[in-house]
Design an enzyme around this catalytic site. Structure first.
Site, PDB file in Angstrom:
ATOM      1  CB  CYS A  12      -0.882   0.005   1.233  1.00 23.80           C
ATOM      2  SG  CYS A  12       0.090   0.108   2.721  1.00 23.80           S
ATOM      3  CG  HIS A 123      -1.428  -3.777  14.881  1.00 20.42           C
ATOM      4  ND1 HIS A 123      -0.882  -2.624  14.381  1.00 20.42           N
ATOM      5  CD2 HIS A 123      -1.383  -4.677  13.863  1.00 20.42           C
ATOM      6  CE1 HIS A 123      -0.537  -2.803  13.120  1.00 20.42           C
ATOM      7  NE2 HIS A 123      -0.826  -4.044  12.780  1.00 20.42           N
ATOM      8  CD  GLU A 125      -3.012   1.766  12.535  1.00 19.48           C
ATOM      9  OE1 GLU A 125      -2.733   0.956  11.632  1.00 19.48           O
ATOM     10  OE2 GLU A 125      -4.096   2.373  12.589  1.00 19.48           O
ATOM     11  CB  THR A 161      -5.339   2.302   9.201  1.00 24.87           C
ATOM     12  OG1 THR A 161      -4.201   1.560   9.579  1.00 24.87           O
ATOM     13  CG2 THR A 161      -5.220   3.730   9.629  1.00 24.87           C
ATOM     14  CB  CYS A 189      -6.318   2.627   5.378  1.00 24.87           C
ATOM     15  SG  CYS A 189      -5.461   2.679   3.856  1.00 24.87           S
ATOM     16  CG  ASN A 219      -2.883  -5.909   5.541  1.00 23.50           C
ATOM     17  OD1 ASN A 219      -2.872  -6.339   4.409  1.00 23.50           O
ATOM     18  ND2 ASN A 219      -1.785  -5.502   6.161  1.00 23.50           N
ATOM     19  CB  SER A 261       3.515  -5.551   4.752  1.00 25.62           C
ATOM     20  OG  SER A 261       2.763  -6.624   5.259  1.00 25.62           O
TER      21      SER A 261
HETATM   22  S1  SF4 Z   1      -2.923   3.229   6.706  1.00 29.92           S
HETATM   23 FE1  SF4 Z   1      -1.850   1.314   6.762  1.00 29.92          FE
HETATM   24  S2  SF4 Z   1      -2.779   0.134   5.098  1.00 29.92           S
HETATM   25 FE2  SF4 Z   1      -3.331   2.264   4.763  1.00 29.92          FE
HETATM   26  S3  SF4 Z   1      -1.808   3.103   3.383  1.00 29.92           S
HETATM   27 FE3  SF4 Z   1      -1.132   3.512   5.467  1.00 29.92          FE
HETATM   28  S4  SF4 Z   1       0.183   1.812   6.042  1.00 29.92           S
HETATM   29 FE4  SF4 Z   1      -1.011   1.196   4.260  1.00 29.92          FE
END
Ligand code: SF4
Length: 575
Positions: A12, A123, A125, A161, A189, A219, A261
Protein backbone atom coordinates in the site's frame (compact mmCIF):
# COMPACT_ATOMS: atom_id res chain seq x y z
CA UNK A 1 -6.47 -22.73 -15.81
CA UNK A 2 -6.47 -18.96 -15.49
CA UNK A 3 -4.61 -16.90 -12.87
CA UNK A 4 -5.71 -13.39 -11.92
CA UNK A 5 -3.68 -11.11 -9.68
CA UNK A 6 -5.91 -8.79 -7.65
CA UNK A 7 -5.50 -5.15 -8.75
CA UNK A 8 -4.90 -4.13 -5.14
CA UNK A 9 -2.35 -6.84 -4.29
CA UNK A 10 0.93 -5.70 -2.81
CA UNK A 11 2.43 -2.71 -1.05
CA UNK A 12 0.00 0.00 0.00
CA UNK A 13 1.07 3.63 -0.23
CA UNK A 14 2.21 3.80 3.43
CA UNK A 15 4.30 0.63 3.33
CA UNK A 16 5.85 1.51 -0.03
CA UNK A 17 6.81 4.92 1.33
CA UNK A 18 8.36 3.42 4.48
CA UNK A 19 10.38 0.81 2.54
CA UNK A 20 11.51 3.40 0.00
CA UNK A 21 12.60 5.80 2.75
CA UNK A 22 14.61 2.98 4.36
CA UNK A 23 16.26 1.85 1.10
CA UNK A 24 16.97 5.41 -0.03
CA UNK A 25 18.58 6.17 3.33
CA UNK A 26 20.76 3.06 3.11
CA UNK A 27 21.79 3.85 -0.48
CA UNK A 28 22.71 7.42 0.53
CA UNK A 29 24.74 6.96 3.71
CA UNK A 30 27.26 4.62 5.26
CA UNK A 31 26.17 5.63 8.80
CA UNK A 32 24.27 3.01 10.80
CA UNK A 33 20.56 2.85 10.04
CA UNK A 34 17.98 1.34 12.37
CA UNK A 35 14.26 0.89 12.39
CA UNK A 36 12.45 1.28 15.69
CA UNK A 37 10.66 -2.06 15.74
CA UNK A 38 10.20 -4.05 12.53
CA UNK A 39 9.49 -1.59 9.69
CA UNK A 40 6.61 -3.68 8.33
CA UNK A 41 5.11 -7.12 8.95
CA UNK A 42 6.88 -9.06 6.26
CA UNK A 43 9.88 -11.27 7.13
CA UNK A 44 11.25 -11.37 3.56
CA UNK A 45 11.38 -7.57 3.33
CA UNK A 46 12.93 -7.40 6.80
CA UNK A 47 15.63 -9.89 5.69
CA UNK A 48 16.49 -7.66 2.74
CA UNK A 49 16.68 -4.60 4.97
CA UNK A 50 19.02 -6.55 7.21
CA UNK A 51 21.17 -7.50 4.19
CA UNK A 52 21.34 -3.77 3.42
CA UNK A 53 22.64 -3.16 6.95
CA UNK A 54 19.39 -1.81 8.36
CA UNK A 55 18.88 -3.37 11.78
CA UNK A 56 16.01 -3.27 14.24
CA UNK A 57 16.18 -1.68 17.70
CA UNK A 58 13.49 -2.68 20.14
CA UNK A 59 14.45 -0.40 23.06
CA UNK A 60 15.51 3.23 22.85
CA UNK A 61 19.02 3.63 24.30
CA UNK A 62 19.93 6.70 26.34
CA UNK A 63 22.53 7.72 23.79
CA UNK A 64 22.74 6.79 20.14
CA UNK A 65 23.96 7.87 16.74
CA UNK A 66 22.99 7.25 13.14
CA UNK A 67 19.53 7.24 11.62
CA UNK A 68 16.37 5.69 13.02
CA UNK A 69 13.28 5.12 10.91
CA UNK A 70 9.93 5.20 12.61
CA UNK A 71 7.79 2.52 11.01
CA UNK A 72 4.63 2.95 8.94
CA UNK A 73 2.41 2.06 11.92
CA UNK A 74 3.72 5.05 13.89
CA UNK A 75 4.82 5.22 17.54
CA UNK A 76 3.60 7.06 20.67
CA UNK A 77 4.77 10.73 20.71
CA UNK A 78 6.95 10.13 23.79
CA UNK A 79 8.98 7.53 21.85
CA UNK A 80 9.53 9.97 19.00
CA UNK A 81 10.82 12.53 21.50
CA UNK A 82 13.07 9.97 23.25
CA UNK A 83 14.67 8.95 19.93
CA UNK A 84 15.50 12.57 19.13
CA UNK A 85 16.80 13.26 22.64
CA UNK A 86 19.05 10.18 22.41
CA UNK A 87 20.80 11.85 19.46
CA UNK A 88 19.39 9.89 16.51
CA UNK A 89 18.57 11.48 13.20
CA UNK A 90 14.90 10.45 12.99
CA UNK A 91 13.16 9.72 9.69
CA UNK A 92 9.45 9.53 10.40
CA UNK A 93 8.06 6.89 8.02
CA UNK A 94 4.65 6.88 9.74
CA UNK A 95 2.01 6.48 7.05
CA UNK A 96 0.23 9.82 6.40
CA UNK A 97 -3.10 8.04 6.92
CA UNK A 98 -2.01 6.88 10.38
CA UNK A 99 -0.80 10.44 11.11
CA UNK A 100 -4.33 11.63 10.30
CA UNK A 101 -5.82 9.26 12.94
CA UNK A 102 -3.16 10.37 15.43
CA UNK A 103 -4.19 14.01 14.82
CA UNK A 104 -7.92 13.27 15.33
CA UNK A 105 -7.12 11.52 18.60
CA UNK A 106 -4.71 14.21 19.83
CA UNK A 107 -7.19 17.02 19.06
CA UNK A 108 -10.19 15.38 20.79
CA UNK A 109 -8.16 14.12 23.70
CA UNK A 110 -7.06 17.72 24.36
CA UNK A 111 -10.75 18.73 24.34
CA UNK A 112 -11.54 16.17 27.03
CA UNK A 113 -13.10 13.44 24.87
CA UNK A 114 -12.59 9.80 25.76
CA UNK A 115 -10.98 7.97 22.84
CA UNK A 116 -12.14 4.48 21.91
CA UNK A 117 -9.86 2.73 19.43
CA UNK A 118 -11.43 -0.25 17.72
CA UNK A 119 -8.49 -2.53 17.01
CA UNK A 120 -5.99 -5.08 18.14
CA UNK A 121 -4.53 -3.90 21.47
CA UNK A 122 -1.08 -5.41 20.86
CA UNK A 123 -0.77 -4.08 17.31
CA UNK A 124 1.98 -1.43 17.03
CA UNK A 125 -0.36 1.03 15.29
CA UNK A 126 -2.86 0.82 18.18
CA UNK A 127 -0.06 1.17 20.75
CA UNK A 128 1.10 4.29 18.90
CA UNK A 129 -2.45 5.71 18.70
CA UNK A 130 -3.01 5.13 22.41
CA UNK A 131 0.01 7.33 23.07
CA UNK A 132 -1.89 10.27 21.51
CA UNK A 133 -4.98 9.62 23.64
CA UNK A 134 -3.06 9.87 26.93
CA UNK A 135 -5.15 8.97 29.97
CA UNK A 136 -8.37 9.03 27.96
CA UNK A 137 -7.56 6.10 25.66
CA UNK A 138 -9.40 2.77 25.53
CA UNK A 139 -9.07 -0.15 23.14
CA UNK A 140 -11.95 -2.43 22.15
CA UNK A 141 -11.24 -5.56 20.15
CA UNK A 142 -14.82 -6.86 19.95
CA UNK A 143 -18.42 -6.00 20.83
CA UNK A 144 -18.08 -7.51 24.33
CA UNK A 145 -15.13 -5.21 25.05
CA UNK A 146 -17.12 -2.22 23.77
CA UNK A 147 -20.11 -3.04 25.97
CA UNK A 148 -17.82 -3.45 28.98
CA UNK A 149 -16.46 0.13 28.67
CA UNK A 150 -17.68 2.81 31.11
CA UNK A 151 -20.28 5.29 29.77
CA UNK A 152 -18.61 8.56 28.80
CA UNK A 153 -20.13 12.06 28.61
CA UNK A 154 -18.35 12.60 25.34
CA UNK A 155 -16.23 10.18 23.36
CA UNK A 156 -14.89 9.54 19.91
CA UNK A 157 -14.57 6.15 18.24
CA UNK A 158 -11.81 5.55 15.69
CA UNK A 159 -10.70 2.39 13.91
CA UNK A 160 -7.28 0.84 13.48
CA UNK A 161 -6.59 1.61 9.81
CA UNK A 162 -6.64 -2.07 8.84
CA UNK A 163 -9.83 -2.88 10.76
CA UNK A 164 -12.46 -5.17 9.25
CA UNK A 165 -15.04 -2.96 7.53
CA UNK A 166 -18.06 -5.11 8.46
CA UNK A 167 -17.12 -5.14 12.12
CA UNK A 168 -16.67 -1.38 12.18
CA UNK A 169 -20.11 -0.94 10.59
CA UNK A 170 -21.49 -2.95 13.50
CA UNK A 171 -19.64 -0.65 15.93
CA UNK A 172 -21.08 2.42 14.17
CA UNK A 173 -24.61 1.01 14.43
CA UNK A 174 -23.99 0.29 18.13
CA UNK A 175 -22.95 3.91 18.76
CA UNK A 176 -25.88 5.33 16.76
CA UNK A 177 -28.35 3.22 18.74
CA UNK A 178 -26.96 3.36 22.26
CA UNK A 179 -24.55 6.31 22.45
CA UNK A 180 -25.73 9.28 20.43
CA UNK A 181 -23.20 11.50 22.22
CA UNK A 182 -20.28 9.50 20.75
CA UNK A 183 -18.69 10.71 17.51
CA UNK A 184 -17.61 8.00 15.13
CA UNK A 185 -14.68 8.52 12.74
CA UNK A 186 -14.32 5.85 10.11
CA UNK A 187 -10.54 5.80 9.91
CA UNK A 188 -10.24 2.52 8.04
CA UNK A 189 -7.74 3.14 5.28
CA UNK A 190 -9.32 3.13 1.82
CA UNK A 191 -6.46 0.91 0.65
CA UNK A 192 -7.59 -1.71 3.19
CA UNK A 193 -11.24 -1.28 2.22
CA UNK A 194 -10.60 -1.62 -1.51
CA UNK A 195 -8.31 -4.60 -0.92
CA UNK A 196 -11.06 -6.34 1.07
CA UNK A 197 -13.69 -5.37 -1.50
CA UNK A 198 -11.46 -6.63 -4.29
CA UNK A 199 -10.92 -10.06 -2.73
CA UNK A 200 -14.64 -10.35 -1.98
CA UNK A 201 -15.52 -9.67 -5.64
CA UNK A 202 -12.75 -11.89 -6.96
CA UNK A 203 -13.73 -14.75 -4.67
CA UNK A 204 -17.16 -14.80 -6.34
CA UNK A 205 -15.59 -15.33 -9.76
CA UNK A 206 -12.77 -17.78 -9.04
CA UNK A 207 -12.48 -21.33 -7.67
CA UNK A 208 -9.56 -20.71 -5.30
CA UNK A 209 -7.70 -17.81 -3.72
CA UNK A 210 -4.03 -17.67 -2.80
CA UNK A 211 -3.36 -14.99 -0.17
CA UNK A 212 0.30 -13.95 0.05
CA UNK A 213 1.78 -12.11 3.01
CA UNK A 214 3.45 -12.28 6.41
CA UNK A 215 1.79 -14.54 8.98
CA UNK A 216 1.99 -11.64 11.45
CA UNK A 217 0.29 -9.22 9.07
CA UNK A 218 -3.22 -8.42 10.32
CA UNK A 219 -4.54 -7.18 6.99
CA UNK A 220 -3.26 -10.31 5.19
CA UNK A 221 -5.03 -12.54 7.72
CA UNK A 222 -8.25 -10.60 7.11
CA UNK A 223 -7.98 -11.14 3.35
CA UNK A 224 -7.61 -14.85 3.97
CA UNK A 225 -10.69 -14.84 6.26
CA UNK A 226 -12.74 -13.04 3.60
CA UNK A 227 -11.73 -15.53 0.89
CA UNK A 228 -12.42 -18.50 3.12
CA UNK A 229 -15.76 -17.06 4.30
CA UNK A 230 -16.78 -16.78 0.64
CA UNK A 231 -16.69 -20.57 0.60
CA UNK A 232 -13.71 -20.86 -1.73
CA UNK A 233 -10.53 -22.91 -1.37
CA UNK A 234 -8.11 -20.44 0.16
CA UNK A 235 -4.50 -20.67 1.32
CA UNK A 236 -2.36 -18.15 3.16
CA UNK A 237 1.34 -18.40 2.29
CA UNK A 238 4.37 -16.22 2.87
CA UNK A 239 6.39 -17.37 -0.14
CA UNK A 240 6.01 -19.58 -3.22
CA UNK A 241 7.93 -22.37 -1.42
CA UNK A 242 4.90 -23.00 0.79
CA UNK A 243 2.47 -23.32 -2.10
CA UNK A 244 0.68 -26.67 -1.97
CA UNK A 245 -1.47 -26.79 -5.07
CA UNK A 246 -3.41 -29.80 -3.70
CA UNK A 247 -4.99 -27.51 -1.09
CA UNK A 248 -6.65 -25.57 -3.89
CA UNK A 249 -8.80 -28.45 -5.16
CA UNK A 250 -9.04 -28.68 -8.94
CA UNK A 251 -9.40 -25.00 -9.83
CA UNK A 252 -9.94 -23.61 -13.30
CA UNK A 253 -9.48 -20.04 -12.15
CA UNK A 254 -7.20 -18.96 -9.28
CA UNK A 255 -6.91 -15.47 -7.80
CA UNK A 256 -3.78 -14.19 -6.11
CA UNK A 257 -4.11 -11.40 -3.61
CA UNK A 258 -1.58 -10.05 -1.13
CA UNK A 259 -1.42 -8.00 2.04
CA UNK A 260 -0.31 -4.38 2.18
CA UNK A 261 3.21 -5.36 3.26
CA UNK A 262 3.84 -7.98 0.56
CA UNK A 263 6.41 -6.88 -2.03
CA UNK A 264 5.82 -7.31 -5.77
CA UNK A 265 8.64 -9.75 -6.25
CA UNK A 266 7.04 -12.31 -3.89
CA UNK A 267 3.70 -11.93 -5.71
CA UNK A 268 5.56 -12.43 -9.03
CA UNK A 269 7.28 -15.55 -7.69
CA UNK A 270 3.96 -17.02 -6.55
CA UNK A 271 2.44 -16.20 -9.94
CA UNK A 272 5.36 -17.83 -11.80
CA UNK A 273 5.22 -20.89 -9.55
CA UNK A 274 1.50 -21.36 -10.22
CA UNK A 275 1.99 -20.69 -13.93
CA UNK A 276 4.85 -23.20 -14.18
CA UNK A 277 2.97 -25.92 -12.29
CA UNK A 278 -0.11 -25.28 -14.37
CA UNK A 279 1.89 -25.60 -17.61
CA UNK A 280 3.76 -28.71 -16.48
CA UNK A 281 0.37 -30.35 -15.96
CA UNK A 282 -0.71 -29.46 -19.49
CA UNK A 283 -0.12 -31.51 -22.60
CA UNK A 284 0.33 -30.74 -26.25
CA UNK A 285 0.31 -27.41 -28.03
CA UNK A 286 -0.43 -25.09 -25.09
CA UNK A 287 2.45 -26.48 -23.07
CA UNK A 288 4.86 -26.19 -25.96
CA UNK A 289 3.69 -22.68 -26.82
CA UNK A 290 4.28 -21.57 -23.23
CA UNK A 291 7.82 -22.98 -23.08
CA UNK A 292 8.76 -21.62 -26.51
CA UNK A 293 7.47 -18.12 -25.65
CA UNK A 294 9.17 -18.17 -22.27
CA UNK A 295 12.55 -19.33 -23.57
CA UNK A 296 12.50 -16.96 -26.54
CA UNK A 297 11.95 -14.14 -24.10
CA UNK A 298 14.44 -15.21 -21.43
CA UNK A 299 17.24 -15.88 -23.94
CA UNK A 300 16.64 -12.47 -25.63
CA UNK A 301 16.07 -14.23 -28.96
CA UNK A 302 12.64 -12.63 -29.25
CA UNK A 303 14.21 -9.23 -28.54
CA UNK A 304 16.89 -9.87 -31.20
CA UNK A 305 14.20 -10.77 -33.77
CA UNK A 306 12.53 -7.48 -32.83
CA UNK A 307 15.83 -5.63 -33.34
CA UNK A 308 16.15 -7.14 -36.83
CA UNK A 309 12.56 -6.15 -37.64
CA UNK A 310 13.08 -2.59 -36.38
CA UNK A 311 16.27 -2.24 -38.47
CA UNK A 312 14.39 -3.44 -41.54
CA UNK A 313 11.52 -0.98 -40.88
CA UNK A 314 13.89 1.95 -40.16
CA UNK A 315 15.82 1.30 -43.39
CA UNK A 316 12.62 1.11 -45.47
CA UNK A 317 11.37 4.29 -43.86
CA UNK A 318 14.57 6.09 -44.89
CA UNK A 319 14.14 4.79 -48.44
CA UNK A 320 17.10 2.40 -48.19
CA UNK A 321 17.09 -1.17 -49.45
CA UNK A 322 17.61 -3.10 -46.15
CA UNK A 323 20.96 -4.91 -46.22
CA UNK A 324 21.31 -8.26 -44.44
CA UNK A 325 24.67 -7.17 -42.98
CA UNK A 326 23.09 -4.12 -41.22
CA UNK A 327 20.29 -6.29 -39.86
CA UNK A 328 22.77 -8.88 -38.57
CA UNK A 329 24.92 -6.21 -36.89
CA UNK A 330 21.85 -4.92 -35.02
CA UNK A 331 20.71 -8.43 -34.06
CA UNK A 332 24.10 -9.64 -32.83
CA UNK A 333 25.13 -6.41 -31.07
CA UNK A 334 21.83 -6.08 -29.19
CA UNK A 335 21.75 -9.79 -28.35
CA UNK A 336 25.25 -9.46 -26.90
CA UNK A 337 24.45 -6.24 -25.00
CA UNK A 338 21.19 -7.45 -23.43
CA UNK A 339 22.49 -10.91 -22.51
CA UNK A 340 25.56 -9.31 -20.92
CA UNK A 341 23.30 -6.93 -18.94
CA UNK A 342 21.13 -9.82 -17.77
CA UNK A 343 24.24 -11.67 -16.60
CA UNK A 344 25.45 -8.74 -14.50
CA UNK A 345 21.94 -7.94 -13.23
CA UNK A 346 21.21 -11.31 -11.61
CA UNK A 347 21.06 -9.72 -8.13
CA UNK A 348 18.30 -7.25 -8.99
CA UNK A 349 16.54 -9.89 -11.09
CA UNK A 350 16.19 -12.01 -7.94
CA UNK A 351 13.55 -9.44 -7.01
CA UNK A 352 12.38 -8.17 -10.39
CA UNK A 353 12.17 -11.33 -12.43
CA UNK A 354 13.02 -14.44 -10.40
CA UNK A 355 12.53 -16.68 -13.44
CA UNK A 356 15.10 -14.70 -15.45
CA UNK A 357 17.53 -14.70 -12.50
CA UNK A 358 17.28 -18.52 -12.24
CA UNK A 359 17.67 -18.93 -16.01
CA UNK A 360 20.84 -16.81 -16.09
CA UNK A 361 22.21 -18.36 -12.91
CA UNK A 362 21.74 -21.91 -14.21
CA UNK A 363 23.12 -21.21 -17.70
CA UNK A 364 25.76 -18.65 -16.74
CA UNK A 365 28.72 -20.32 -18.51
CA UNK A 366 26.87 -21.09 -21.72
CA UNK A 367 25.31 -17.64 -21.89
CA UNK A 368 28.65 -15.94 -21.16
CA UNK A 369 30.24 -17.87 -24.02
CA UNK A 370 27.34 -17.03 -26.33
CA UNK A 371 27.59 -13.34 -25.37
CA UNK A 372 31.22 -13.35 -26.49
CA UNK A 373 30.31 -15.13 -29.73
CA UNK A 374 27.46 -12.70 -30.51
CA UNK A 375 29.78 -9.74 -29.86
CA UNK A 376 32.54 -11.18 -32.03
CA UNK A 377 30.05 -12.06 -34.77
CA UNK A 378 28.77 -8.47 -34.78
CA UNK A 379 32.32 -7.07 -34.94
CA UNK A 380 33.26 -9.44 -37.76
CA UNK A 381 30.31 -8.36 -39.91
CA UNK A 382 31.02 -4.70 -39.10
CA UNK A 383 34.64 -5.26 -40.17
CA UNK A 384 33.43 -6.67 -43.49
CA UNK A 385 31.16 -3.67 -43.96
CA UNK A 386 34.11 -1.29 -43.58
CA UNK A 387 36.44 0.33 -41.00
CA UNK A 388 33.87 3.01 -40.10
CA UNK A 389 31.35 0.39 -38.98
CA UNK A 390 33.96 -1.54 -37.01
CA UNK A 391 35.06 1.67 -35.27
CA UNK A 392 31.46 2.57 -34.47
CA UNK A 393 30.76 -0.82 -32.92
CA UNK A 394 34.06 -0.79 -31.00
CA UNK A 395 33.24 2.68 -29.62
CA UNK A 396 29.82 1.49 -28.52
CA UNK A 397 31.31 -1.60 -26.87
CA UNK A 398 33.87 0.61 -25.11
CA UNK A 399 31.03 2.85 -23.87
CA UNK A 400 29.32 -0.29 -22.56
CA UNK A 401 32.43 -1.11 -20.50
CA UNK A 402 32.84 2.48 -19.27
CA UNK A 403 29.19 2.33 -18.23
CA UNK A 404 29.91 -0.31 -15.58
CA UNK A 405 33.59 0.33 -14.79
CA UNK A 406 35.05 3.57 -13.46
CA UNK A 407 38.01 4.77 -15.51
CA UNK A 408 38.76 7.76 -13.27
CA UNK A 409 41.73 7.02 -10.92
CA UNK A 410 40.65 6.80 -7.28
CA UNK A 411 43.54 9.11 -6.33
CA UNK A 412 41.69 11.95 -8.10
CA UNK A 413 38.26 11.19 -6.65
CA UNK A 414 39.39 10.36 -3.12
CA UNK A 415 38.31 6.70 -3.11
CA UNK A 416 35.00 7.28 -4.86
CA UNK A 417 34.61 5.36 -8.14
CA UNK A 418 32.37 7.37 -10.47
CA UNK A 419 30.62 5.31 -13.16
CA UNK A 420 28.17 6.33 -15.86
CA UNK A 421 25.66 3.83 -14.45
CA UNK A 422 25.47 6.00 -11.27
CA UNK A 423 23.87 8.81 -13.29
CA UNK A 424 20.11 8.52 -12.66
CA UNK A 425 18.22 7.14 -15.66
CA UNK A 426 21.46 6.69 -17.66
CA UNK A 427 20.85 3.03 -18.48
CA UNK A 428 17.47 3.62 -20.07
CA UNK A 429 18.75 6.51 -22.20
CA UNK A 430 21.97 4.72 -23.26
CA UNK A 431 20.13 1.51 -24.18
CA UNK A 432 17.73 3.53 -26.36
CA UNK A 433 20.64 5.40 -28.02
CA UNK A 434 22.50 2.14 -28.72
CA UNK A 435 19.36 0.70 -30.33
CA UNK A 436 18.93 3.88 -32.36
CA UNK A 437 22.53 3.74 -33.65
CA UNK A 438 22.48 0.09 -34.76
CA UNK A 439 18.93 0.07 -36.11
CA UNK A 440 18.99 3.46 -37.90
CA UNK A 441 22.45 5.07 -38.20
CA UNK A 442 24.28 1.91 -39.34
CA UNK A 443 21.82 1.19 -42.21
CA UNK A 444 21.92 4.90 -43.19
CA UNK A 445 25.73 4.98 -43.34
CA UNK A 446 25.67 1.71 -45.23
CA UNK A 447 22.97 2.82 -47.69
CA UNK A 448 23.60 6.58 -48.16
CA UNK A 449 27.21 6.77 -46.99
CA UNK A 450 26.15 9.72 -44.83
CA UNK A 451 23.58 10.82 -42.25
CA UNK A 452 20.72 12.73 -43.84
CA UNK A 453 17.96 14.77 -42.22
CA UNK A 454 15.54 11.87 -42.65
CA UNK A 455 17.99 9.65 -40.70
CA UNK A 456 17.82 12.06 -37.74
CA UNK A 457 14.03 11.92 -37.86
CA UNK A 458 13.91 8.11 -38.00
CA UNK A 459 16.63 7.92 -35.31
CA UNK A 460 14.42 9.94 -32.95
CA UNK A 461 11.53 7.58 -33.77
CA UNK A 462 13.47 4.36 -33.02
CA UNK A 463 15.12 5.85 -29.90
CA UNK A 464 11.70 6.95 -28.60
CA UNK A 465 10.16 3.51 -29.16
CA UNK A 466 13.02 1.81 -27.33
CA UNK A 467 12.90 4.42 -24.56
CA UNK A 468 9.21 3.67 -24.01
CA UNK A 469 9.91 -0.08 -23.99
CA UNK A 470 12.88 0.13 -21.61
CA UNK A 471 11.32 2.63 -19.20
CA UNK A 472 8.18 0.47 -19.07
CA UNK A 473 10.32 -2.49 -17.95
CA UNK A 474 11.96 -0.14 -15.43
CA UNK A 475 8.49 0.55 -14.00
CA UNK A 476 7.90 -3.20 -13.57
CA UNK A 477 11.30 -3.49 -11.89
CA UNK A 478 11.03 -0.55 -9.50
CA UNK A 479 11.06 -2.48 -6.22
CA UNK A 480 14.11 -4.57 -7.18
CA UNK A 481 15.93 -1.51 -8.51
CA UNK A 482 15.45 0.27 -5.20
CA UNK A 483 16.81 -2.69 -3.29
CA UNK A 484 20.03 -2.74 -5.31
CA UNK A 485 20.20 1.08 -5.41
CA UNK A 486 19.62 1.52 -9.17
CA UNK A 487 18.31 4.98 -10.03
CA UNK A 488 16.10 4.40 -13.04
CA UNK A 489 13.77 6.99 -14.59
CA UNK A 490 10.66 5.71 -12.71
CA UNK A 491 12.58 5.87 -9.42
CA UNK A 492 13.55 9.42 -10.19
CA UNK A 493 10.15 10.63 -11.40
CA UNK A 494 7.75 8.14 -9.81
CA UNK A 495 5.55 5.64 -11.64
CA UNK A 496 2.71 8.02 -12.54
CA UNK A 497 4.91 10.74 -14.03
CA UNK A 498 7.00 8.22 -15.95
CA UNK A 499 3.87 6.60 -17.36
CA UNK A 500 2.57 10.04 -18.41
CA UNK A 501 5.90 10.87 -20.03
CA UNK A 502 6.00 7.59 -21.95
CA UNK A 503 2.44 7.95 -23.19
CA UNK A 504 3.17 11.51 -24.36
CA UNK A 505 6.35 10.36 -26.10
CA UNK A 506 4.53 7.52 -27.90
CA UNK A 507 1.72 9.92 -28.89
CA UNK A 508 4.23 12.50 -30.13
CA UNK A 509 6.09 9.90 -32.25
CA UNK A 510 2.81 8.81 -33.81
CA UNK A 511 2.00 12.41 -34.80
CA UNK A 512 5.56 13.18 -36.00
CA UNK A 513 5.56 10.15 -38.30
CA UNK A 514 2.14 11.02 -39.75
CA UNK A 515 3.22 14.64 -40.39
CA UNK A 516 6.52 13.45 -41.93
CA UNK A 517 4.51 11.23 -44.30
CA UNK A 518 2.03 14.00 -45.08
CA UNK A 519 4.76 16.51 -46.05
CA UNK A 520 6.66 13.87 -48.02
CA UNK A 521 9.70 13.74 -45.71
CA UNK A 522 9.19 9.96 -45.58
CA UNK A 523 7.15 7.61 -47.73
CA UNK A 524 3.56 6.56 -47.01
CA UNK A 525 5.08 3.78 -44.90
CA UNK A 526 5.25 6.46 -42.21
CA UNK A 527 1.45 6.36 -41.87
CA UNK A 528 1.56 2.60 -41.44
CA UNK A 529 4.44 2.63 -38.95
CA UNK A 530 2.69 5.25 -36.78
CA UNK A 531 0.63 2.22 -35.68
CA UNK A 532 3.62 1.09 -33.55
CA UNK A 533 3.69 4.10 -31.18
CA UNK A 534 -0.12 4.08 -31.20
CA UNK A 535 -0.11 0.45 -30.17
CA UNK A 536 2.42 1.24 -27.42
CA UNK A 537 0.19 4.06 -26.20
CA UNK A 538 -2.78 1.70 -26.06
CA UNK A 539 -0.67 -0.93 -24.31
CA UNK A 540 0.41 1.54 -21.60
CA UNK A 541 -3.16 2.77 -21.07
CA UNK A 542 -4.42 -0.83 -20.84
CA UNK A 543 -1.63 -1.62 -18.36
CA UNK A 544 -2.70 1.31 -16.16
CA UNK A 545 -6.27 0.02 -16.18
CA UNK A 546 -5.06 -3.49 -15.25
CA UNK A 547 -6.05 -4.81 -18.67
CA UNK A 548 -2.71 -6.47 -19.54
CA UNK A 549 -2.22 -10.09 -18.42
CA UNK A 550 0.40 -10.53 -15.72
CA UNK A 551 3.56 -12.59 -15.91
CA UNK A 552 5.86 -13.05 -18.88
CA UNK A 553 3.08 -12.13 -21.34
CA UNK A 554 3.53 -8.45 -20.38
CA UNK A 555 7.13 -8.56 -21.62
CA UNK A 556 6.17 -10.60 -24.66
CA UNK A 557 3.51 -8.11 -25.73
CA UNK A 558 5.79 -5.11 -25.25
CA UNK A 559 8.66 -6.69 -27.24
CA UNK A 560 6.20 -7.54 -30.02
CA UNK A 561 5.95 -3.87 -31.04
CA UNK A 562 9.27 -4.07 -32.91
CA UNK A 563 8.18 -7.22 -34.71
CA UNK A 564 5.00 -5.39 -35.62
CA UNK A 565 7.15 -2.63 -37.19
CA UNK A 566 8.97 -5.22 -39.33
CA UNK A 567 5.72 -6.90 -40.38
CA UNK A 568 4.13 -3.58 -41.34
CA UNK A 569 7.19 -2.58 -43.38
CA UNK A 570 7.19 -5.99 -45.09
CA UNK A 571 3.49 -5.69 -45.87
CA UNK A 572 3.99 -2.19 -47.30
CA UNK A 573 6.87 -3.45 -49.49
CA UNK A 574 4.65 -6.25 -50.80
CA UNK A 575 1.79 -3.92 -51.62
S1 SF4 B 1 -2.92 3.23 6.71
FE1 SF4 B 1 -1.85 1.31 6.76
S2 SF4 B 1 -2.78 0.13 5.10
FE2 SF4 B 1 -3.33 2.26 4.76
S3 SF4 B 1 -1.81 3.10 3.38
FE3 SF4 B 1 -1.13 3.51 5.47
S4 SF4 B 1 0.18 1.81 6.04
FE4 SF4 B 1 -1.01 1.20 4.26
Amino acid sequence: MKITIAKTAGFCMGVRRAVELALDASNRTDDPIYTYGPLIHNPQVLNILEEKGISVIKEIPEKGSGTVLVRAHGVPPEDLEKLRTAGFNVIDATCPKVIKVQSIIAKHSRQGYAVIIVGDRVHPEVIGLLGYAGENGYVAENMDALNALPKFDKAIIVAQTTQNKTFFEEVTAWAETLHLNYQVFNTICDSTESRQEDVKNLAEKVDAVVVVGGYESGNTKRLFDIARDAGKHAVHIETEAELDINQLGTPRHIAITAGASTPNWIIKRVYRELENRMMYNRRGFLRWRFFIHRNLLLSNIYLAIGAGCLTYAAAMLQGIEPALSSILVAVLYLLCMHTFNNLIDITSDRYNDPDRATFYQQNRNLLSALTGLFGLGGLLIAYKMGPLFLLLLLCMSFMGIVYIISLVPQSITGGFKPKIRDIPGSKTVLVAMAWGIVTTIVPALDGFGQIRLVTVLIFSWTVSLVLVRTAFFDILDMQGSRIVGKETIPILLGEKKTMGLLKNLAGLMMIVLCIASAVGAVSTLGYLLSICPLSMLMFLSAYERGGIPSGFRQGFLMESHFILAGLLAGLWALI
